[in-house]
Scaffold this motif. Structure first.
Motif, PDB file in Angstrom:
ATOM      1  N   PRO A 136     -11.801  74.717  40.134  1.00  0.00           N
ATOM      2  CA  PRO A 136     -11.714  74.399  38.547  1.00  0.00           C
ATOM      3  C   PRO A 136     -12.960  74.987  37.603  1.00  0.00           C
ATOM      4  CG  PRO A 136     -12.140  72.381  40.142  1.00  0.00           C
ATOM      5  CD  PRO A 136     -11.762  73.531  40.833  1.00  0.00           C
ATOM      6  N   GLU A 137     -13.929  75.366  38.001  1.00  0.00           N
ATOM      7  CA  GLU A 137     -14.605  76.346  37.445  1.00  0.00           C
ATOM      8  C   GLU A 137     -14.315  77.543  36.898  1.00  0.00           C
ATOM      9  OE1 GLU A 137     -17.955  77.078  40.204  1.00  0.00           O
ATOM     10  OE2 GLU A 137     -17.114  78.772  41.100  1.00  0.00           O
ATOM     11  N   GLN A 138     -13.119  78.163  37.553  1.00  0.00           N
ATOM     12  CA  GLN A 138     -12.580  79.254  36.996  1.00  0.00           C
ATOM     13  C   GLN A 138     -11.518  79.168  35.843  1.00  0.00           C
ATOM     14  OE1 GLN A 138     -11.244  79.904  41.270  1.00  0.00           O
ATOM     15  NE2 GLN A 138     -12.314  81.753  41.300  1.00  0.00           N
ATOM     16  N   LEU A 139     -11.461  77.826  35.293  1.00  0.00           N
ATOM     17  CA  LEU A 139     -10.506  77.438  34.406  1.00  0.00           C
ATOM     18  C   LEU A 139     -10.969  77.168  33.194  1.00  0.00           C
ATOM     19  CD1 LEU A 139      -7.885  75.006  36.348  1.00  0.00           C
ATOM     20  CD2 LEU A 139      -7.805  77.547  36.364  1.00  0.00           C
ATOM     21  N   SER A 140     -10.248  77.379  32.174  1.00  0.00           N
ATOM     22  CA  SER A 140     -10.712  77.091  30.830  1.00  0.00           C
ATOM     23  C   SER A 140     -10.576  75.253  30.776  1.00  0.00           C
ATOM     24  CB  SER A 140     -10.160  77.504  29.586  1.00  0.00           C
ATOM     25  OG  SER A 140      -8.789  76.977  29.484  1.00  0.00           O
ATOM     26  N   GLY A 141     -11.615  74.915  29.739  1.00  0.00           N
ATOM     27  CA  GLY A 141     -11.402  73.354  29.430  1.00  0.00           C
ATOM     28  C   GLY A 141     -10.062  72.730  29.480  1.00  0.00           C
ATOM     29  N   GLY A 142      -9.424  73.581  28.424  1.00  0.00           N
ATOM     30  CA  GLY A 142      -7.925  72.928  28.345  1.00  0.00           C
ATOM     31  C   GLY A 142      -7.179  73.037  29.792  1.00  0.00           C
ATOM     32  N   GLN A 143      -7.330  74.057  30.411  1.00  0.00           N
ATOM     33  CA  GLN A 143      -6.617  74.335  31.747  1.00  0.00           C
ATOM     34  C   GLN A 143      -7.143  72.976  32.740  1.00  0.00           C
ATOM     35  OE1 GLN A 143      -7.792  78.301  32.392  1.00  0.00           O
ATOM     36  NE2 GLN A 143      -5.543  79.030  31.768  1.00  0.00           N
ATOM     37  N   GLN A 144      -8.357  72.792  32.864  1.00  0.00           N
ATOM     38  CA  GLN A 144      -8.932  71.768  33.441  1.00  0.00           C
ATOM     39  C   GLN A 144      -8.380  70.390  33.559  1.00  0.00           C
ATOM     40  OE1 GLN A 144     -13.134  71.507  34.787  1.00  0.00           O
ATOM     41  NE2 GLN A 144     -13.395  73.768  33.752  1.00  0.00           N
ATOM     42  N   SER A 167     -11.608  65.469  23.443  1.00  0.00           N
ATOM     43  CA  SER A 167     -12.699  65.420  22.722  1.00  0.00           C
ATOM     44  C   SER A 167     -13.610  66.479  22.984  1.00  0.00           C
ATOM     45  CB  SER A 167     -13.312  63.927  22.606  1.00  0.00           C
ATOM     46  OG  SER A 167     -12.486  62.892  22.149  1.00  0.00           O
ATOM     47  N   ALA A 168     -13.715  67.049  24.288  1.00  0.00           N
ATOM     48  CA  ALA A 168     -14.415  68.177  24.461  1.00  0.00           C
ATOM     49  C   ALA A 168     -13.885  69.402  24.196  1.00  0.00           C
ATOM     50  CB  ALA A 168     -14.981  68.063  26.179  1.00  0.00           C
ATOM     51  N   LEU A 169     -12.836  69.502  23.677  1.00  0.00           N
ATOM     52  CA  LEU A 169     -11.893  70.682  23.581  1.00  0.00           C
ATOM     53  C   LEU A 169     -11.852  71.381  22.101  1.00  0.00           C
ATOM     54  CD1 LEU A 169      -9.237  69.946  26.019  1.00  0.00           C
ATOM     55  CD2 LEU A 169     -11.142  71.197  26.665  1.00  0.00           C
ATOM     56  N   ASP A 170     -11.675  72.488  21.898  1.00  0.00           N
ATOM     57  CA  ASP A 170     -11.688  73.105  20.801  1.00  0.00           C
ATOM     58  C   ASP A 170     -10.289  72.945  20.415  1.00  0.00           C
ATOM     59  OD1 ASP A 170     -10.038  75.376  21.748  1.00  0.00           O
ATOM     60  OD2 ASP A 170     -11.693  76.698  21.884  1.00  0.00           O
ATOM     61  N   PRO A 171     -10.112  73.251  18.953  1.00  0.00           N
ATOM     62  CA  PRO A 171      -8.481  72.934  18.457  1.00  0.00           C
ATOM     63  C   PRO A 171      -7.423  73.533  19.119  1.00  0.00           C
ATOM     64  CG  PRO A 171     -10.000  73.250  16.600  1.00  0.00           C
ATOM     65  CD  PRO A 171     -10.729  73.627  17.939  1.00  0.00           C
ATOM     66  N   THR A 174      -7.204  71.805  22.578  1.00  0.00           N
ATOM     67  CA  THR A 174      -6.511  70.683  22.206  1.00  0.00           C
ATOM     68  C   THR A 174      -5.019  70.535  22.276  1.00  0.00           C
ATOM     69  OG1 THR A 174      -8.734  69.785  21.033  1.00  0.00           O
ATOM     70  CG2 THR A 174      -6.554  68.576  20.485  1.00  0.00           C
ATOM     71  N   GLY A 175      -4.440  71.609  21.395  1.00  0.00           N
ATOM     72  CA  GLY A 175      -3.281  71.777  21.100  1.00  0.00           C
ATOM     73  C   GLY A 175      -2.536  71.949  22.693  1.00  0.00           C
ATOM     74  N   GLU A 176      -2.874  72.707  23.529  1.00  0.00           N
ATOM     75  CA  GLU A 176      -1.986  73.004  24.838  1.00  0.00           C
ATOM     76  C   GLU A 176      -2.167  71.631  25.767  1.00  0.00           C
ATOM     77  OE1 GLU A 176      -4.332  76.513  26.230  1.00  0.00           O
ATOM     78  OE2 GLU A 176      -5.229  74.958  27.890  1.00  0.00           O
ATOM     79  N   VAL A 177      -3.207  70.883  25.553  1.00  0.00           N
ATOM     80  CA  VAL A 177      -3.102  69.464  26.086  1.00  0.00           C
ATOM     81  C   VAL A 177      -2.229  68.470  25.625  1.00  0.00           C
ATOM     82  CG1 VAL A 177      -4.713  67.804  26.888  1.00  0.00           C
ATOM     83  CG2 VAL A 177      -5.567  69.881  27.302  1.00  0.00           C
ATOM     84  N   LEU A 178      -2.319  68.369  24.255  1.00  0.00           N
ATOM     85  CA  LEU A 178      -1.526  67.576  23.642  1.00  0.00           C
ATOM     86  C   LEU A 178      -0.148  67.938  23.806  1.00  0.00           C
ATOM     87  CD1 LEU A 178      -3.399  66.783  20.101  1.00  0.00           C
ATOM     88  CD2 LEU A 178      -3.519  65.588  22.177  1.00  0.00           C
ATOM     89  N   LYS A 179       0.328  69.269  23.751  1.00  0.00           N
ATOM     90  CA  LYS A 179       1.827  69.524  24.026  1.00  0.00           C
ATOM     91  C   LYS A 179       2.211  68.871  25.508  1.00  0.00           C
ATOM     92  CE  LYS A 179       3.535  73.614  24.547  1.00  0.00           C
ATOM     93  NZ  LYS A 179       3.349  75.026  24.383  1.00  0.00           N
ATOM     94  N   VAL A 180       1.253  69.111  26.345  1.00  0.00           N
ATOM     95  CA  VAL A 180       1.482  68.432  27.698  1.00  0.00           C
ATOM     96  C   VAL A 180       1.884  66.874  27.687  1.00  0.00           C
ATOM     97  CG1 VAL A 180       0.573  67.819  29.981  1.00  0.00           C
ATOM     98  CG2 VAL A 180       0.642  70.290  29.177  1.00  0.00           C
TER      99      VAL A 180
END
Lengths: 241, 225
Positions: A136-144, A167-171, A174-180
């Motif tokens: 996990p520590e090797q991933l970005s917040g969005g990837q995590q 809420s903890a992610l930059d725009p 956030t976009g990549e998580v919302l897409k999922v």
């Protein structure tokens, strides 16, 4: 046939009453956006659905389980309900794939190969096929966060709960998580999400529940976000712009 | 009469050092097993277990190791349990070490964020699975540097076993001194031997702390990147 039903749910932390009689229901395949100001009780309501908090009065039914029943087998409830948190909460000592296969293997007693196959499927679903062996520590917040969603999906839940997952992610992230999440919604998953992303709620939600001071203040189709009927919701939305 | 330190003396000291290591190992293994039980008791949801293990820690930490040793070696025989010096020393050190390791490990268990419990719970893992597969592996990582550091204390504290006649390094030094009366040179050699046993462990512990810290830093930069 509703999958999640809350009836007059009340909950206090000490002398602070957080939920003052919350009622709403979620039909199978529906996407519900739970919105409201900080402290309005929306996160607490969500946590009550998965019995991470116990309620003082009222009833909650989830997938045929009476969540308020003290004798309920919580593990069976949690087999049907997936939850994703704001802070991801991946297990740092396990790789992404091990994070995903842990529960299928130890709870559902799946063979390693079968669990790995599921891990591959859910990772493809969230666009992380190449990250299975990373920690996990090797991933970005969005990837995590997407890995956390995959971990939940691997248990094939009937309902997914999202607690301010961006809420903890930059725009951009956030976009990549919302897409999922949006793809998941399109696939017919029943979902309840606490969110501050109004544009996203408007686009994806079948039902919007606006909470204010521990109560459902206004609820309806996503159109209430563009045409609110109460002064509070209209003020809440205008703050967002 | 020849009062010089000779090879026989050095061999005797090295044999003593060997027994110091054996006793340290006994204390570490015994204290580790009991300490784990104590740590689990201290963090248990059962109030009675918390009180019981907490009381044990308070009593042991509030008692000098020397007194524990006296109670075990001189006290137990009066109620019918006679122990050899080595067993008495091993048992006393086990009691002593378990209280400290128990407390260190309790802290490490509590240092694992509560959210990890919650995440594991929400994946329908049982209580035991949560502990064994999610919490303990993380706690072990946190616990490694302080545990290795504490083992230096264990090695040094085994010297107290000399008072019940167990011939470890300190006692070996005393015995040689009784025969040739060269306290300065003999105890310097004894000190040097203790240092040779403890120093590598101290270095190892410091390195663990550093790599632990840099791992954390790497994680932070990976997240913010």
């Amino acid at each position: 046939m509703p999958v999640v039903v809350l009836k007059d749910v009340k909950k206090s932390f000490g002398s602070l009453q957080v939920l003052r009689g919350v009622s709403f229901s979620v039909d199978k395949g529906d996407v519900v956006a739970l919105i409201g100001a900080s402290g309005s009780g929306k996160s607490t309501a969500l946590r009550c659905i998965d019995r991470l908090e116990t309620i003082d009065s009222g009833t909650i039914d989830v997938c045929g389980y009476s969540v308020s029943d003290p004798n309920l087998d919580l593990r069976r409830l949690r087999l049907d309900v997936g939850i994703v948190f704001q802070s991801y909460n991946l297990f740092p000592h396990l790789t992404v794939e091990e994070n995903i296969t842990l529960a299928p293997r130890s709870v559902k007693r799946m063979q390693k190969a079968e669990a790995s196959e599921i891990a591959r499927e859910v990772l493809a679903q969230v666009g992380l096929s190449d990250k299975a062996d990373n920690y996990p520590e090797q991933l970005s917040g969005g990837q995590q966060q997407r890995a956390a969603i995959a971990r939940s999906l691997a248990m094939q839940p009937k309902v997914m709960l999202f607690d301010e997952v961006t809420s903890a992610l930059d725009p951009k992230l956030t976009g990549e998580v919302l897409k999922v999440i949006e793809t998941l919604a399109a696939s017919g998953m029943t979902m309840i999400m606490v969110t501050h992303e109004m544009a996203f709620a408007r686009r994806v939600a079948d039902q919007v529940v606006y909470m204010h001071q521990g109560r459902v203040h206004e609820a309806g189709a996503a159109s209430i976000l563009t045409h609110p009927t109460t002064a509070e919701l209209s003020e809440f939305i205008s703050n967002d712009l | 009469m020849n009062n010089a330190i000779n090879a026989t003396h050095l061999t005797f000291l090295l044999t003593g050092a060997f027994w110091t290591l054996v006793l340290s190992l006994m204390a570490f293994v015994g204290g580790g097993v009991v300490g784990l039980v104590i740590a689990l008791g201290r963090t248990s949801p059962v109030r009675f277990l918390r009180i019981l293990s907490g009381g044990y820690v308070q009593i042991v930490q509030g008692t000098p190791l020397l007194v524990i040793l006296f109670v075990v070696y001189f006290g137990l025989p009066t109620v019918g349990y006679s122990l050899s010096p080595m067993l008495a020393a091993g048992l006393s050190l086990t009691i002593y070490v378990s209280a400290y390791l128990g407390e260190i490990w309790r802290g490490c268990l509590e240092a694992v964020p509560k959210a990890q419990w919650e995440a594991a719970e929400c994946l329908a893992l049982s209580k035991t699975q949560r502990m064994v597969k999610v919490i303990l592996p993380q706690a072990v990582r946190i616990a490694t540097p302080p545990t290795v550091g504490f083992s230096v204390q264990i090695i040094k504290n085994t010297s107290l076993a000399s008072v019940v006649g167990f011939v470890e390094l300190a006692r070996a030094g005393q015995l040689i001194n009784n025969s040739i009366f060269q306290p300065f040179s003999i105890y310097m050699i004894v000190a040097l031997l203790y240092f040779c046993m403890c120093f590598p462990i101290s270095v190892f512990s410091r390195r663990l702390e550093r790599t632990g810290a840099s791992r954390l830093k790497a994680a932070e930069t990976a997240v913010s990147a």
